[in-house]
Design a protein around this motif. Sequence first.
Motif, short mmCIF file in Angstrom:
data_model
loop_
_atom_site.label_atom_id
_atom_site.label_comp_id
_atom_site.label_asym_id
_atom_site.label_seq_id
_atom_site.Cartn_x
_atom_site.Cartn_y
_atom_site.Cartn_z
N GLU A 36 0.66 -1.25 0.02
CA GLU A 36 0.19 -0.04 -0.01
C GLU A 36 0.75 1.36 -0.13
O GLU A 36 0.19 2.38 -0.14
CB GLU A 36 -0.95 0.09 1.24
CG GLU A 36 -2.02 -1.02 0.93
CD GLU A 36 -3.10 -0.82 2.11
OE1 GLU A 36 -4.31 -0.40 1.69
OE2 GLU A 36 -2.74 -0.44 3.25
N GLY A 37 2.22 1.04 0.30
CA GLY A 37 3.04 2.44 0.49
C GLY A 37 2.52 3.04 1.63
O GLY A 37 2.03 2.65 2.42
N ASN A 38 2.67 4.40 1.64
CA ASN A 38 2.31 5.16 2.78
C ASN A 38 1.78 6.65 2.47
O ASN A 38 2.52 7.68 1.94
CB ASN A 38 3.38 5.37 3.85
CG ASN A 38 2.97 6.18 5.08
OD1 ASN A 38 2.20 7.02 5.17
ND2 ASN A 38 3.53 5.51 6.20
N ILE A 39 0.58 6.51 1.97
CA ILE A 39 -0.24 7.68 1.26
C ILE A 39 0.00 9.13 2.20
O ILE A 39 0.29 10.08 1.51
CB ILE A 39 -1.30 7.36 0.89
CG1 ILE A 39 -1.53 6.32 0.06
CG2 ILE A 39 -2.06 8.59 0.33
CD1 ILE A 39 -0.90 6.18 -1.15
N ASN A 40 0.17 8.84 3.48
CA ASN A 40 0.10 9.92 4.22
C ASN A 40 1.56 10.68 4.12
O ASN A 40 1.81 11.94 4.31
CB ASN A 40 -0.32 9.82 5.56
CG ASN A 40 -1.90 9.70 5.81
OD1 ASN A 40 -2.64 9.89 5.10
ND2 ASN A 40 -2.03 9.07 6.88
N LYS A 41 2.50 10.00 3.70
CA LYS A 41 3.83 10.45 3.79
C LYS A 41 4.29 10.60 2.23
O LYS A 41 5.52 10.80 1.94
CB LYS A 41 4.78 9.53 4.58
CG LYS A 41 4.65 9.41 5.98
CD LYS A 41 5.77 8.54 6.54
CE LYS A 41 5.36 8.62 8.23
NZ LYS A 41 6.50 7.69 8.88
N GLY A 42 3.14 10.45 1.34
CA GLY A 42 3.67 10.50 -0.06
C GLY A 42 4.25 9.33 -0.86
O GLY A 42 5.06 9.59 -1.90
N LYS A 43 4.21 8.40 -0.03
CA LYS A 43 4.98 7.13 -0.62
C LYS A 43 3.89 6.31 -1.57
O LYS A 43 2.65 5.74 -0.68
CB LYS A 43 5.43 6.21 0.69
CG LYS A 43 6.54 6.91 1.36
CD LYS A 43 7.79 6.92 0.56
CE LYS A 43 9.02 7.62 1.28
NZ LYS A 43 10.20 7.57 0.63
N SER A 44 4.24 6.14 -2.63
CA SER A 44 3.56 5.59 -3.61
C SER A 44 3.38 3.75 -3.32
O SER A 44 4.26 3.20 -2.71
CB SER A 44 3.71 5.49 -5.14
OG SER A 44 3.99 6.84 -5.55
N PRO A 45 2.24 3.31 -3.78
CA PRO A 45 2.14 1.76 -3.70
C PRO A 45 3.20 1.15 -4.55
O PRO A 45 3.71 1.49 -5.33
CB PRO A 45 0.59 1.66 -4.22
CG PRO A 45 0.02 2.82 -4.11
CD PRO A 45 0.93 3.91 -4.48
N THR A 46 3.16 -0.15 -4.18
CA THR A 46 4.48 -0.76 -4.71
C THR A 46 4.02 -2.12 -5.37
O THR A 46 3.20 -2.88 -4.83
CB THR A 46 5.56 -1.13 -3.69
OG1 THR A 46 5.17 -1.63 -2.59
CG2 THR A 46 6.26 0.15 -3.30
N VAL A 47 4.63 -2.58 -6.58
CA VAL A 47 4.60 -3.89 -7.10
C VAL A 47 6.07 -4.12 -7.55
O VAL A 47 6.49 -3.58 -8.32
CB VAL A 47 3.73 -3.99 -8.28
CG1 VAL A 47 3.56 -5.14 -8.89
CG2 VAL A 47 2.36 -3.29 -7.98
N PHE A 48 6.39 -5.24 -6.68
CA PHE A 48 7.79 -5.61 -7.04
C PHE A 48 8.16 -7.05 -6.74
O PHE A 48 7.24 -7.75 -6.37
CB PHE A 48 8.95 -4.88 -6.20
CG PHE A 48 8.81 -5.26 -4.82
CD1 PHE A 48 9.54 -6.24 -4.31
CD2 PHE A 48 7.86 -4.59 -3.97
CE1 PHE A 48 9.52 -6.35 -2.72
CE2 PHE A 48 7.72 -4.65 -2.77
CZ PHE A 48 8.64 -5.64 -1.87
N LYS A 49 9.23 -7.66 -7.34
CA LYS A 49 9.43 -8.98 -7.09
C LYS A 49 11.09 -9.16 -6.41
O LYS A 49 11.79 -8.57 -6.76
CB LYS A 49 9.45 -9.80 -8.49
CG LYS A 49 10.35 -9.66 -9.40
CD LYS A 49 10.09 -10.59 -10.93
CE LYS A 49 11.38 -9.98 -11.89
NZ LYS A 49 11.08 -10.95 -12.90
N THR A 50 11.09 -10.37 -5.74
CA THR A 50 12.10 -10.79 -5.19
C THR A 50 12.73 -12.05 -5.65
O THR A 50 11.92 -12.83 -5.98
CB THR A 50 12.32 -10.61 -3.52
OG1 THR A 50 11.53 -11.66 -3.12
CG2 THR A 50 11.51 -9.44 -3.16
N ALA A 51 13.99 -12.59 -5.27
CA ALA A 51 14.27 -14.15 -5.23
C ALA A 51 13.61 -14.44 -3.97
O ALA A 51 13.50 -13.89 -3.16
CB ALA A 51 15.91 -14.01 -5.13
#
Length: 360
Positions: free
Chosen positions: A124-139
């Motif tokens: 979800e990110g952190n909308i109150n702090k201006g941090k966008s939602p995320t979609v990513f992948k890891t090993a």
Amino acid sequence: MKNLVLIVFVCSLLQSCTSEKKIKLNFLDEFVLADSIPFQNSIIGGLSGVDNANGAYYFVVDDARNPRFVKGEINIKNNKIESVDFKNIVLLNDTTTSYYKENALDLESIFVDAETEEVYFVGEGNINKGKSPTVFKTAMNGMFLGDFVLPKSFKDTKIIKHNAAFEGSSKSIDGKGFWVAMEGPLNTDGEDPTFTKASSPVRITYFDKTTKKATKQFAYQLEHITKPAKGDINLNGLTSILEYKENHFFIIERTYQSGYGSYGNIVRIFDAVINKETTNVLNIDSLKNSAFIPLKKRLLLNFEDVKNHLTDGIIDNIEGITFGPELANGNQSLLLVTDDNFQVYGKQLNQFILLEITHQ
């Protein structure tokens, strides 16, 4: 003779259409895990998403201060959940990239590519702090591998509601991409669900694995709230999504209302379908100002109807859904899991629910 053959063909076609079986969900079992179990220098809780891949279950932990996922096994026999055993915790603290530090990893959903064993996350990110939602992948060891480009509709945090961003994800049936679902409407799309019926569309987006971009997006209408208010919090949102057939989804909506104690949740599962008429809203900035056709939906299960099978009649904060094993009768099972919020908001359950998919 030709007319007779044509009539027989049409009648046969109509009969096959009218006799098409609808999907149904049957409750089978509930398993409650003790809360706050210590495990590998951590606490088991906050299980906000689940996926089944290569014989193991993967749970994402909703803990922005210490993002991680857990690998485990679930033993299911005779339509019962016999045990839930955790095997390993993987921390997302990669030092070879700055991605984890630059973004707010409020993780909400997880799935694993069975072939590559890459682990995909949405947050979800952190909308109150201006941090966008995320979609990513890891090993599998938590090392960052890459992220996905957000479509235009999600790049402006000013139009996203805090704690109502990316919540659910699902592998696509075609294996070429995946789906990501919002929990609540964008400010420019509609109103939050209330006790009156209004337009509350959430966006469900398809991401292509190869291009790492969104290629299509559709709107799903949330239900209004049905239980009378007792407290200050009255909300309904999409918490999980699972594609079970091409363009066919199980979607979980969870209403939470304060003032009811442990009985503040209403959890419903819907069958939702994208068809030829459903509007691709990827390039539509505001659904408030545009005509669109949302996914067709049909109620499959309201947990209010099976509460006598649940511990103290409680259905808790269901946030994860995945396929379970094939049952002895040949039917497919579903496994659901709750996020107990680490008991921060009072007593909650680490609840696992087993369902059966049938047709009627």
